[in-house]
Design a protein around this motif. Structure first.
Motif, PDB file in Angstrom:
ATOM      1  N   ALA A 180       0.904  -1.093   0.048  1.00  0.00           N
ATOM      2  CA  ALA A 180       0.089  -0.030   0.085  1.00  0.00           C
ATOM      3  C   ALA A 180       0.832   1.187   0.084  1.00  0.00           C
ATOM      4  O   ALA A 180       1.806   1.521   0.739  1.00  0.00           O
ATOM      5  CB  ALA A 180      -0.942  -0.291   1.380  1.00  0.00           C
ATOM      6  N   LEU A 181       0.699   2.036  -0.969  1.00  0.00           N
ATOM      7  CA  LEU A 181       1.587   3.405  -1.104  1.00  0.00           C
ATOM      8  C   LEU A 181       0.414   4.493  -0.709  1.00  0.00           C
ATOM      9  O   LEU A 181      -0.658   4.592  -1.314  1.00  0.00           O
ATOM     10  CB  LEU A 181       2.120   3.575  -2.307  1.00  0.00           C
ATOM     11  N   THR A 182       0.778   5.269   0.239  1.00  0.00           N
ATOM     12  CA  THR A 182       0.107   6.392   0.237  1.00  0.00           C
ATOM     13  C   THR A 182       0.869   7.914   0.232  1.00  0.00           C
ATOM     14  O   THR A 182       2.349   7.987   0.471  1.00  0.00           O
ATOM     15  CB  THR A 182      -0.147   6.726   2.057  1.00  0.00           C
ATOM     16  N   ALA A 183       0.584   8.680  -0.619  1.00  0.00           N
ATOM     17  CA  ALA A 183       0.967   9.927  -1.108  1.00  0.00           C
ATOM     18  C   ALA A 183       0.667  11.012  -0.369  1.00  0.00           C
ATOM     19  O   ALA A 183      -0.760  11.156  -0.490  1.00  0.00           O
ATOM     20  CB  ALA A 183       1.233  10.011  -2.726  1.00  0.00           C
ATOM     21  N   ASP A 184       1.157  11.787   0.218  1.00  0.00           N
ATOM     22  CA  ASP A 184       0.454  12.916   1.251  1.00  0.00           C
ATOM     23  C   ASP A 184       1.395  14.234   0.909  1.00  0.00           C
ATOM     24  O   ASP A 184       2.577  14.416   1.567  1.00  0.00           O
ATOM     25  CB  ASP A 184       0.550  12.618   2.588  1.00  0.00           C
ATOM     26  N   SER A 185       1.125  15.346   0.292  1.00  0.00           N
ATOM     27  CA  SER A 185      -0.143  15.383  -0.447  1.00  0.00           C
ATOM     28  C   SER A 185       0.346  15.543  -1.950  1.00  0.00           C
ATOM     29  O   SER A 185       1.454  16.286  -2.203  1.00  0.00           O
ATOM     30  CB  SER A 185      -0.900  16.484   0.114  1.00  0.00           C
ATOM     31  N   THR A 186      -0.461  15.031  -2.830  1.00  0.00           N
ATOM     32  CA  THR A 186      -0.016  15.114  -4.288  1.00  0.00           C
ATOM     33  C   THR A 186      -0.073  16.666  -4.820  1.00  0.00           C
ATOM     34  O   THR A 186       0.062  17.032  -5.775  1.00  0.00           O
ATOM     35  CB  THR A 186      -0.889  14.135  -5.196  1.00  0.00           C
ATOM     36  N   SER A 187      -0.982  17.453  -4.151  1.00  0.00           N
ATOM     37  CA  SER A 187      -1.138  19.044  -4.310  1.00  0.00           C
ATOM     38  C   SER A 187       0.316  19.671  -4.355  1.00  0.00           C
ATOM     39  O   SER A 187       0.548  20.466  -5.314  1.00  0.00           O
ATOM     40  CB  SER A 187      -2.088  19.593  -3.447  1.00  0.00           C
ATOM     41  N   ARG A 188       1.146  19.023  -3.170  1.00  0.00           N
ATOM     42  CA  ARG A 188       2.446  19.672  -3.288  1.00  0.00           C
ATOM     43  C   ARG A 188       3.161  19.218  -4.517  1.00  0.00           C
ATOM     44  O   ARG A 188       4.197  20.225  -5.195  1.00  0.00           O
ATOM     45  CB  ARG A 188       3.265  19.619  -2.136  1.00  0.00           C
ATOM     46  N   TRP A 189       2.954  17.925  -5.188  1.00  0.00           N
ATOM     47  CA  TRP A 189       3.707  17.580  -6.035  1.00  0.00           C
ATOM     48  C   TRP A 189       3.274  18.294  -7.536  1.00  0.00           C
ATOM     49  O   TRP A 189       4.499  18.727  -8.028  1.00  0.00           O
ATOM     50  CB  TRP A 189       3.625  16.086  -6.126  1.00  0.00           C
ATOM     51  N   ALA A 190       1.988  18.647  -7.496  1.00  0.00           N
ATOM     52  CA  ALA A 190       1.515  19.297  -8.573  1.00  0.00           C
ATOM     53  C   ALA A 190       2.220  20.845  -8.720  1.00  0.00           C
ATOM     54  O   ALA A 190       2.387  21.372  -9.864  1.00  0.00           O
ATOM     55  CB  ALA A 190      -0.002  19.277  -8.639  1.00  0.00           C
ATOM     56  N   ARG A 215       4.049  23.061 -11.512  1.00  0.00           N
ATOM     57  CA  ARG A 215       3.554  24.394 -11.866  1.00  0.00           C
ATOM     58  C   ARG A 215       4.626  25.201 -11.917  1.00  0.00           C
ATOM     59  O   ARG A 215       4.934  25.831 -12.813  1.00  0.00           O
ATOM     60  CB  ARG A 215       2.373  24.876 -11.069  1.00  0.00           C
ATOM     61  N   GLU A 216       5.621  25.106 -10.995  1.00  0.00           N
ATOM     62  CA  GLU A 216       6.733  25.941 -10.658  1.00  0.00           C
ATOM     63  C   GLU A 216       7.646  25.718 -12.240  1.00  0.00           C
ATOM     64  O   GLU A 216       8.173  26.593 -12.771  1.00  0.00           O
ATOM     65  CB  GLU A 216       7.430  25.969  -9.386  1.00  0.00           C
ATOM     66  N   MET A 217       8.093  24.378 -12.312  1.00  0.00           N
ATOM     67  CA  MET A 217       8.854  24.042 -13.289  1.00  0.00           C
ATOM     68  C   MET A 217       8.393  24.471 -14.686  1.00  0.00           C
ATOM     69  O   MET A 217       9.082  25.007 -15.530  1.00  0.00           O
ATOM     70  CB  MET A 217       9.106  22.552 -13.240  1.00  0.00           C
ATOM     71  N   SER A 218       7.007  24.266 -14.781  1.00  0.00           N
ATOM     72  CA  SER A 218       6.422  24.596 -16.158  1.00  0.00           C
ATOM     73  C   SER A 218       6.567  26.134 -16.401  1.00  0.00           C
ATOM     74  O   SER A 218       6.682  26.599 -17.558  1.00  0.00           O
ATOM     75  CB  SER A 218       5.053  24.378 -16.316  1.00  0.00           C
ATOM     76  N   GLY A 219       6.438  27.069 -15.281  1.00  0.00           N
ATOM     77  CA  GLY A 219       6.268  28.325 -15.466  1.00  0.00           C
ATOM     78  C   GLY A 219       7.784  28.776 -15.645  1.00  0.00           C
ATOM     79  O   GLY A 219       7.988  29.810 -16.566  1.00  0.00           O
ATOM     80  N   MET A 232       3.213  26.995 -21.963  1.00  0.00           N
ATOM     81  CA  MET A 232       1.639  27.538 -22.209  1.00  0.00           C
ATOM     82  C   MET A 232       0.995  27.067 -21.031  1.00  0.00           C
ATOM     83  O   MET A 232       0.798  25.784 -20.766  1.00  0.00           O
ATOM     84  CB  MET A 232       0.703  27.062 -23.453  1.00  0.00           C
ATOM     85  N   PRO A 233       0.523  28.007 -19.968  1.00  0.00           N
ATOM     86  CA  PRO A 233      -0.096  27.386 -18.985  1.00  0.00           C
ATOM     87  C   PRO A 233      -1.501  26.801 -19.066  1.00  0.00           C
ATOM     88  O   PRO A 233      -2.356  27.182 -19.962  1.00  0.00           O
ATOM     89  CB  PRO A 233      -0.331  28.476 -17.830  1.00  0.00           C
ATOM     90  N   GLY A 234      -2.162  25.748 -18.346  1.00  0.00           N
ATOM     91  CA  GLY A 234      -3.258  25.325 -18.450  1.00  0.00           C
ATOM     92  C   GLY A 234      -4.278  25.987 -17.224  1.00  0.00           C
ATOM     93  O   GLY A 234      -3.725  27.153 -16.655  1.00  0.00           O
ATOM     94  N   GLU A 235      -5.283  25.337 -16.677  1.00  0.00           N
ATOM     95  CA  GLU A 235      -6.075  25.942 -15.736  1.00  0.00           C
ATOM     96  C   GLU A 235      -5.336  26.165 -14.303  1.00  0.00           C
ATOM     97  O   GLU A 235      -4.735  25.233 -13.887  1.00  0.00           O
ATOM     98  CB  GLU A 235      -7.134  24.766 -15.410  1.00  0.00           C
ATOM     99  N   GLU A 236      -5.721  27.344 -14.052  1.00  0.00           N
ATOM    100  CA  GLU A 236      -4.903  27.863 -12.687  1.00  0.00           C
ATOM    101  C   GLU A 236      -3.255  27.943 -12.638  1.00  0.00           C
ATOM    102  O   GLU A 236      -2.955  27.656 -11.849  1.00  0.00           O
ATOM    103  CB  GLU A 236      -5.448  27.077 -11.349  1.00  0.00           C
ATOM    104  N   GLY A 237      -2.683  27.961 -13.840  1.00  0.00           N
ATOM    105  CA  GLY A 237      -1.331  28.231 -13.980  1.00  0.00           C
ATOM    106  C   GLY A 237      -0.702  26.835 -13.913  1.00  0.00           C
ATOM    107  O   GLY A 237       0.493  26.616 -14.212  1.00  0.00           O
ATOM    108  N   TYR A 238      -1.429  25.598 -13.733  1.00  0.00           N
ATOM    109  CA  TYR A 238      -0.766  24.240 -13.738  1.00  0.00           C
ATOM    110  C   TYR A 238      -0.673  23.967 -15.058  1.00  0.00           C
ATOM    111  O   TYR A 238      -1.398  24.585 -16.109  1.00  0.00           O
ATOM    112  CB  TYR A 238      -1.699  23.312 -13.182  1.00  0.00           C
ATOM    113  N   PRO A 239       0.520  23.092 -15.426  1.00  0.00           N
ATOM    114  CA  PRO A 239       0.857  22.836 -16.904  1.00  0.00           C
ATOM    115  C   PRO A 239      -0.543  21.919 -17.532  1.00  0.00           C
ATOM    116  O   PRO A 239      -0.980  21.224 -16.892  1.00  0.00           O
ATOM    117  CB  PRO A 239       2.192  21.986 -16.719  1.00  0.00           C
ATOM    118  N   ALA A 240      -0.528  21.928 -18.905  1.00  0.00           N
ATOM    119  CA  ALA A 240      -1.418  21.267 -19.349  1.00  0.00           C
ATOM    120  C   ALA A 240      -1.539  19.904 -19.513  1.00  0.00           C
ATOM    121  O   ALA A 240      -2.349  19.069 -19.545  1.00  0.00           O
ATOM    122  CB  ALA A 240      -1.711  21.822 -21.108  1.00  0.00           C
TER     123      ALA A 240
END
Length: 583
Positions: free
Chosen positions: A329-339, A343-347, A352-360
């Motif tokens: 069982a693998l638990t990732a806490d929290s994938t929001s930080r990973w996203a 987003r930072e690297m994409s910027g 070209m940014p997607g929704e709310e600046g996250y990469p497409a």
């Protein structure tokens, strides 16, 4: 020109964790490079003509144009072998205890430490002999890694043939324990393997996901079950109990190995995990839970880019133990930080940014991670079945489930445990909202529940869900006209719904008995409540409901969850006898 110079390029631009270098010979996507004088660890994430975009997993302060970049010619990989259980790693598999010993409380830049201890000797016991023909994935021998885990040394993917030498004894992980004559020539096998983190490990075949991963949590197992090899999303705002849910799953879930990834959580939250996990006892064996756990700690003040690597590091380690035939069982806490790292690297790459600046490509990356879960037949001539279940916690800002990370996770995961801050404020834990959560494994698991719990288990679950739904529909009417203005049937529905919520769904993680409920006890508790409802409904015109719900029997039903597993079966008939007397 020397070989060293032949492997180097020159930095032309530095933008936070992104470094642009040119002239790196034979540069390939996802190869590891050493950046600058400090030899910071980086990974090539983009190629454009002679320029390479490098994601650096350490702080790049002080690194500037003109410094050299040296390629290793190898993709970012993890080391796999005995000694990983009980380890606490950072996002790129550097053991934090070794780093602490070398550099103190803060990780010095350019610090290197092997993921698996090179000096420790392990007792290798062969299960094959000289002259045997083996294929990739076959088990050559075993090592007792901890008191709970037998580590199986496997033939690496791509190797297979006749064993020309194999020996028992005490070995370090880099020592040769066997030799195999393959089609490409003789291959030496050590206990240590390396595997690129972005490539899923191969399997023989994927199997149907139709076995429950029991967790002992009533709201999860009965209402929103997770199957072995399944995927789940646990979104919730701050303070809604994500960490307690994850601890409960780590402690009680039907899994033999736990991989816990903290990808960019606040330092104090990760500290709690690092302090609490080593103290948790494995309820099945009484041994420390760490003896079957691997922790990957990436706090929010560690380099952002390392968060991106941490989930791949964790899932590759999890796949390795799955290949041995274990339930992982693998638990990732929290994938929001990973996203956020994406987003930072994409910027910085000026994409070209997607929704709310996250990469497409956020959805594609999220899917690629969760798709590595599954229940599989492992490689090897002898049949072994392993499973890897992935539970991803998401921290949507302000509990807004419509934001991109939650939505992209929901598209690929099959279970949604929606944590509700309103329930958490009412001290109802686990704060999983029964009206908005769902599990798409319910149908797959119908046969499992029929064969392993009770033939009518699914009907009782369905009835309970219907009562809770009716309660939600009646709440608005109650607010307008009051409880006493309702008809007898509606009053009964509201009172029984409250019993389901408070006596069944509410569960105290810190109570010795209530913290875990077996499937048979869950069925018994729910059956008593629903059967009580059916009996009261059949006599609803004759019974005084106010008087009925003041009877001691209502307390007796509520107390069922605090009765130990070994005494619960004899308690049901007594409770039912009292119900028949008063209704």
């Amino acid at each position: 020109m020397s070989n060293l110079e032949n492997k180097q390029g020159i930095i032309v631009k530095v933008s936070g964790p992104l470094v642009i270098a040119e002239g790196i010979p034979n540069a390939r996507m996802f190869d590891v490079v050493k950046v600058g004088e400090k030899k910071l660890i980086g990974e090539i994430i983009g190629l454009n003509q002679d320029q390479a975009s490098i994601q650096v997993y350490e702080d790049t302060a002080g690194v500037g144009p003109g410094e050299l970049v040296e390629t290793t010619g190898r993709p970012l990989s993890v080391e796999l072998g005995p000694g990983m259980i009980k380890a606490i790693y950072d996002g790129i598999q550097r053991p934090l205890d070794l780093i602490f010993a070398k550099s103190g409380a803060f990780i010095a830049r350019g610090m290197e430490a092997p993921g698996v201890d090179r000096e420790k000797e392990w007792d290798f016991k062969p299960v094959k002999k000289e002259g045997d023909v083996v294929e990739e994935g076959d088990i050559l021998g075993t090592v007792q890694e901890t008191s709970l885990i037998m580590h199986k040394i496997m033939v690496p993917p791509g190797a297979g043939g006749k064993i020309t030498a194999i020996k028992a004894g005490q070995f370090k992980v880099e020592d040769i324990v066997a030799k195999i004559k393959t089609a490409q020539g003789e291959q030496e096998i050590a206990m240590l393997q390396r595997w690129p983190i972005r490539i899923p490990r191969p399997v023989k075949q994927n199997l149907p996901i139709d076995t429950l991963m029991a967790s002992g949590q009533r709201v999860i197992d009965t209402f929103f079950p997770l199957a072995q090899g399944g995927t789940a999303c646990v979104p919730g705002p701050f303070g809604s109990g994500k960490t307690v849910v994850q601890h409960q799953l780590a402690k009680w879930a039907d899994a033999e190995i736990i991989v816990f990834i903290g990808c960019g959580e606040r330092g104090n939250e990760m500290t709690d995990v690092l302090i609490e996990f080593p103290e948790l006892k494995d309820p099945k064996s009484g041994r420390p839970l760490m003896e079957r756990t691997i922790l990957i700690a990436n706090t929010s003040n560690m380099p952002v880019a390392a968060r991106e690597a941490s989930i791949y590091t964790g899932i590759t380690i999890a796949e390795y133990y799955r290949d041995m035939g274990y339930k992982v069982a693998l638990t990732a806490d929290s994938t929001s930080r990973w996203a956020e790292a994406l987003r930072e690297m994409s910027g910085r790459l000026e994409e070209m940014p997607g929704e709310e600046g996250y990469p497409a490509y956020l959805g594609t990356r999220t899917a690629a991670f969760y798709e590595r879960a599954g229940r599989v037949e492992c490689l090897g001539s002898e049949k072994r079945i392993g499973s890897l279940s992935v539970i991803g916690a998401v921290s949507p800002p302000g509990g807004d489930f419509s934001e991109p990370v939650t939505q992209n996770t929901l598209r690929v995961t099959k279970v949604f445990w929606a944590l509700d801050s309103a329930l958490a404020y009412k001290r109802h834990f686990p704060a999983i909202n029964w009206l908005t959560s769902y599990s798409l494994y319910t149908e797959n698991l119908e046969e499992y529940f029929k064969n392993n719990v009770a033939v009518d288990f699914n009907q009782y679950r369905q009835r309970a869900m219907e009562i809770l739904q009716e309660e939600a529909n009646l709440e608005e009417i109650v607010r307008l006209v009051g409880f006493d203005a309702l008809g007898a049937r509606d009053q009964l529905i509201l009172r029984v719904a409250r019993m389901i919520r408070e006596d069944f769904l509410h569960q105290n993680a810190f109570d010795e008995i209530d913290t875990y409920t077996s499937l048979s006890k869950q069925y018994g508790m729910l059956k008593i409540i629903i059967d009580f409802y059916d009996l009261a409904l059949s006599k609803v015109k004759e019974v005084d409901l106010k008087a009925l719900f003041k009877q001691k029997i209502i307390e007796d039903i509520a107390r069922l969850k605090f009765i130990p597993e070994d005494k619960i079966q004899e308690e049901y008939p007594k409770v039912w006898e009292k119900i028949e007397k008063v209704v």
